[in-house]
Design an enzyme around this catalytic site. Structure first.
Site, PDB file in Angstrom:
ATOM      1  CG  ASP A 112       9.960  63.778   7.124  1.00  6.45           C
ATOM      2  OD1 ASP A 112      10.184  62.558   7.139  1.00  6.45           O
ATOM      3  OD2 ASP A 112       9.304  64.353   8.013  1.00  6.45           O
ATOM      4  CG  HIS A 113      12.974  60.934   8.889  1.00  7.47           C
ATOM      5  ND1 HIS A 113      11.780  61.611   8.984  1.00  7.47           N
ATOM      6  CD2 HIS A 113      13.438  60.834  10.161  1.00  7.47           C
ATOM      7  CE1 HIS A 113      11.544  61.910  10.247  1.00  7.47           C
ATOM      8  NE2 HIS A 113      12.530  61.449  10.982  1.00  7.47           N
ATOM      9  CG  ASP A 167       9.118  61.690  14.182  1.00 11.30           C
ATOM     10  OD1 ASP A 167       9.949  61.285  13.349  1.00 11.30           O
ATOM     11  OD2 ASP A 167       9.400  62.535  15.074  1.00 11.30           O
ATOM     12  NE  ARG A 427      15.192  62.773  20.319  1.00  9.10           N
ATOM     13  CZ  ARG A 427      14.102  62.160  19.844  1.00  9.10           C
ATOM     14  NH1 ARG A 427      14.137  61.571  18.669  1.00  9.10           N
ATOM     15  NH2 ARG A 427      13.007  62.116  20.560  1.00  9.10           N
ATOM     16  CB  SER A 582      13.530  57.833  17.846  1.00 13.87           C
ATOM     17  OG  SER A 582      13.662  56.431  17.830  1.00 13.87           O
ATOM     18  NE  ARG A 584      15.282  55.605  15.577  1.00 12.08           N
ATOM     19  CZ  ARG A 584      16.373  56.341  15.790  1.00 12.08           C
ATOM     20  NH1 ARG A 584      17.524  55.772  16.074  1.00 12.08           N
ATOM     21  NH2 ARG A 584      16.349  57.658  15.698  1.00 12.08           N
TER      22      ARG A 584
HETATM   23  C1  MIC Z   1      14.359  61.178  15.455  1.00 10.54           C
HETATM   24  O1  MIC Z   1      14.347  62.400  15.522  1.00 10.54           O
HETATM   25  O2  MIC Z   1      15.049  60.474  16.201  1.00 10.54           O
HETATM   26  C2  MIC Z   1      13.494  60.498  14.406  1.00 10.54           C
HETATM   27  C3  MIC Z   1      14.427  59.943  13.396  1.00 10.54           C
HETATM   28  O3  MIC Z   1      12.661  61.442  13.805  1.00 10.54           O
HETATM   29  C4  MIC Z   1      12.654  59.410  15.089  1.00 10.54           C
HETATM   30  C5  MIC Z   1      11.864  58.586  14.147  1.00 10.54           C
HETATM   31  C6  MIC Z   1      12.638  57.490  13.482  1.00 10.54           C
HETATM   32  O4  MIC Z   1      13.550  56.929  14.079  1.00 10.54           O
HETATM   33  O5  MIC Z   1      12.291  57.173  12.348  1.00 10.54           O
HETATM   34  C7  MIC Z   1      11.685  59.938  16.158  1.00 10.54           C
HETATM   35  O6  MIC Z   1      11.888  61.009  16.682  1.00 10.54           O
HETATM   36  O7  MIC Z   1      10.735  59.228  16.511  1.00 10.54           O
HETATM   37 FE1  SF4 Z   2      13.374  64.831  11.510  1.00 13.21          FE
HETATM   38 FE2  SF4 Z   2      13.352  63.673  13.913  1.00 13.21          FE
HETATM   39 FE3  SF4 Z   2      15.165  65.543  13.313  1.00 13.21          FE
HETATM   40 FE4  SF4 Z   2      12.649  66.223  13.616  1.00 13.21          FE
HETATM   41  S1  SF4 Z   2      13.989  65.389  15.183  1.00 13.21           S
HETATM   42  S2  SF4 Z   2      14.008  66.899  11.995  1.00 13.21           S
HETATM   43  S3  SF4 Z   2      11.593  64.478  12.775  1.00 13.21           S
HETATM   44  S4  SF4 Z   2      14.960  63.526  12.385  1.00 13.21           S
END
Ligand code: MIC
Ligand code: SF4
Length: 689
Positions: A112-113, A167, A427, A582, A584
């Site tokens: 999905d990313h 996530d 965010r 996140s 990550r």
């Molecule tokens: C995000 O919203 O910051 C992400 C991208 O979904 C991350 C996960 C990632 O960095 O792959 C998260 O929320 O954990």
């Molecule tokens: Fe995707 Fe993270 Fe954004 Fe949710 S917050 S839509 S999981 S990148």
């Protein structure tokens, strides 16, 4: 009309459905049994049998420790999820454990990313993940099927179960009365291997929602109000548990908007009770058999209580560049907007988008606005199309994207220079949109839609009476053909590895002397986006640690990777809530690759702190925060007898440049100590067997 969506069912994966349906059902039934077992264990230990919902969810999965806030506990994990940006590492880690099949009730690997395929890397990662899911026994949700949290809520979430996700927004599942927790990929890999998840027993904040929401007030405004009151670090070490008569006005997907953004509080999780609304949602998803009622016991107690009168609330907005920078929308009205993005795992449900379509119907997006809409799942997209709502969006001038994270994580649709983007995502960290000087504001889907028409930030109440809202449809369209079940036996499956998939970084035992320079001195609330940016350029490197490390702290100080490498490592000094955002683990792996062995900060965010520990980096907390002012970038630091100091829980850091000693704490459990001494979790032999 939108609310009359047909409930077509296609189930070509009959075998898998039977298999997974049965296993979920079986464990759903078991939950009652395990609750009974837990209750009697509690009574035997003489503890109170009056529990809040969080304690019930944790208690029914507790395998080690005591439910005393702040103490380490271990819980059994029923389900896991990974997504493509974290999943490659998680599956490489799982593979390294040498376990042939996942041991959870259900594990789902989502794409999905990284769906913008500007080079071969993302497509190669998808292939890797598809083959790994088949080999190791996970379901595979194909690109285009939707955002992991939205799809999981729709198709897999079960009240009373535990879900560990690679996530940070995994607590979205709390909208269904499920305990969803975000974690680094390695912790999720351990859970897939059948190991319990270790965490600090959280304190519990009861958020009591009373009354009926005023017109134009939505779930997003409720969570923005919680963020306004508690701040981005107000939830660290806590679960937010929602209750009150106001719940009657919130459907499961609206509740999920609230639990989703609990991640922005730094909370361990957020949960709603499982009630008749939950039953209705599961029934509409044709999964009513998985419903179990769950709520706090009458008289249950909490560590804190927060009351929100929904009738008193108005539409809210988070100003740049932090989700807790919340004011009334009325205070920001009139600010010209360049882009509006409606989507992300926070506000991309069917209910959200039908409301948007009702606002846009028969009108045109303002000429200065680019309106971008990404439905959260294929189910949502399908139903928008079936009901005709999609046509209203198209006619109004919306640019409709595929069902994925997209703009939320800087994958496409970066705003113009100094652009103002109004988003329904969760965010608004500086630069996350892909444009360094863009200003991102966070609002509800309703505020976003009205503002897109006006061409400026608008109070939705200026639109007049809200169009007729819809609630949940009686039946969602169920079509799971984009979820691929694994074969019964994955033994013969070859894992596909493109050239971008590099081997896992290996670490060495912790050294006894740590020396180096303070390479960066940072302020409060440093996000993992600061440490390792997301976005279309960097995300494709998630399975290539040497390459992604070259982007470490790019937006803060682009010279960092080079300086760290030529200094052969050093220290990072952070303020409070270091590593928020996140899950990550790249935010630990990249500094590790560049030679960082310790981060000193006033305090740490939960997931990032555990990621540092998992890869053998010391998260040292200043004993006296004033010491922060006495350390400068460039100072030479020295930690002597580090191994025995780690075991004592206190680590003295000698500032050679200033001739002073800094006292730091290292509050680790015995297990965490063992991990850092070994140089990381993967180095502990037999860790997952
Ligand atoms: C995000 O919203 O910051 C992400 C991208 O979904 C991350 C996960 C990632 O960095 O792959 C998260 O929320 O954990
Ligand atoms: Fe995707 Fe993270 Fe954004 Fe949710 S917050 S839509 S999981 S990148």
């Amino acid at each position: 009309m939108a609310s009359q969506t047909a409930g077509r069912t296609a189930s070509p994966n009959g075998d898998a459905e039977r298999r997974y349906g049965r296993s979920i059902q079986k464990s759903g039934a078991l939950l009652g049994g395990s609750l009974v077992f837990w209750m009697s264990a509690v009574l035997r230990r003489g503890e109170s049998d009056v529990r809040n919902l969080t304690q019930k969810l944790i208690g029914s999965h507790l395998v080690d420790g005591r439910m005393v806030a702040g103490e380490e506990i271990a819980i059994r994990i029923d389900q896991t999820l990974t997504q493509d940006a974290t999943g490659t590492m998680a599956y490489l880690e799982f593979e390294a454990m040498g376990i042939p099949r996942v041991k959870t009730e259900l594990s789902v690997s989502y794409i999905d990313h990284n769906t913008l395929q500007t080079g071969f890397e993302n497509a190669d990662d998808h292939r890797f993940l598809q083959s790994a899911a088949a080999k190791f026994g996970a379901l595979f949700s194909r690109a285009g099927n939707g955002i992991c949290h939205q799809v999981h809520l729709e198709r897999f979430g079960v009240p009373g179960k535990t879900l560990l996700g690679a996530d940070s927004h995994t607590p979205t599942a709390g909208g269904l009365g499920m305990l969803g927790i975000g974690a680094g990929g390695l912790d999720v890999a351990m859970a897939m291997a059948g190991q319990p998840f270790y965490l600090e027993m959280p304190g519990v904040i009861n958020v009591r929602l009373t009354g009926e929401p005023a017109p134009w007030v939505s779930a997003k405004d409720i969570i923005l109000e919680v963020l306004r009151r508690l701040s981005v670090k107000g939830g660290v070490g806590k679960v937010l548990e929602y209750s009150g008569d106001g719940l009657a006005y919130l459907s499961v997907t609206e509740r999920a908007t609230i639990t989703n953004m609990g991640a922005e509080l730094g909370a361990t999780s957020s949960v709603f009770p499982s009630d008749e609304g939950t039953r209705g949602f599961l029934a509409a998803q044709q999964r009513e058999d998985l419903f179990v009622p769950l709520a706090a016991d009458p008289g249950a107690t909490y560590d804190e209580v927060l009351e929100i009168d929904l009738g008193e609330l108005g539409p809210l907005i988070a100003l740049p560049h932090s989700p807790d920078n919340v004011v009334k929308v009325s205070e920001a009205v009139g600010r010209r907007v360049d882009q509006v993005f409606i989507g992300s795992c926070t506000n991309s449900s069917y209910v959200d988008l039908v409301r948007v379509s009702n606002i846009l119907k028969g009108r045109t997006v303002a000429p200065n606005v680019s309106l971008v809409i990404a439905p959260g799942s294929r189910q949502v997209f399908h139903m928008l199309s079936e009901s005709g709502a999609l046509l209203d969006l198209i006619e109004a001038g919306a640019r409709v994207l595929e069902c994925a994270c997209g703009p939320c994580v800087g994958v496409g649709q970066a705003p113009c220079s100094s652009g103002v983007s109004l988003r329904t995502s969760n965010r608004n960290f500086k630069g996350r949109s892909g444009t360094a000087d863009a200003e991102v504001f966070l609002v509800s889907a309703e505020t976003a839609a009205v503002s897109a028409l006006v061409g400026a930030i608008a109070d939705p109440r200026s639109f007049g009476a809200p169009p007729k809202w819809i609630g949940l449809p009686e039946r969602f369209t169920v079509d799971d053909r984009m979820i691929i079940p694994p074969p019964e036996d994955g033994g013969g499956v070859e894992v596909s590895r493109g050239p971008n998939i590099k081997p896992l970084p290996r670490t060495e035992q912790m050294r006894d002397t740590l020396t180096g320079r303070v390479l960066l001195k940072l302020g409060n609330n440093i996000t993992t986006d600061h440490i390792i940016p997301a976005g279309a350029k960097v995300l494709p490197l998630r399975s290539n640690i040497p390459a992604i490390s070259m982007h470490c702290f790019e937006a803060v100080d682009p010279t960092f990777p080079e300086r760290a490498m030529s200094a052969t490592g050093g220290f990072i000094l952070g303020g409070s809530n270091y590593g928020q955002g996140s899950s990550r683990e790249h935010a630990a792996l990249a500094p590790l690759h560049l030679g960082i062995r310790a981060v000193i900060a006033k305090s740490f965010a939960r997931i990032h702190r555990q990621n540092l520990i998992n890869f053998g980096i010391l998260p040292l907390t200043l004993q006296d925060e004033r010491a922060y002012d006495e350390v400068d970038a460039g100072d030479d630091l020295f930690i002597d007898a580090a191994r025995s100091q780690v075991s004592s829980g206190f680590v003295s850091v000698r500032n050679v440049t200033k001739g002073k000693t800094i006292g730091t704490r290292l509050d680790l459990s015995g297990r965490q100590r063992e991990i850092v001494l070994a140089g990381g979790l993967l180095n502990i032999s037999g860790n997952a067997s």
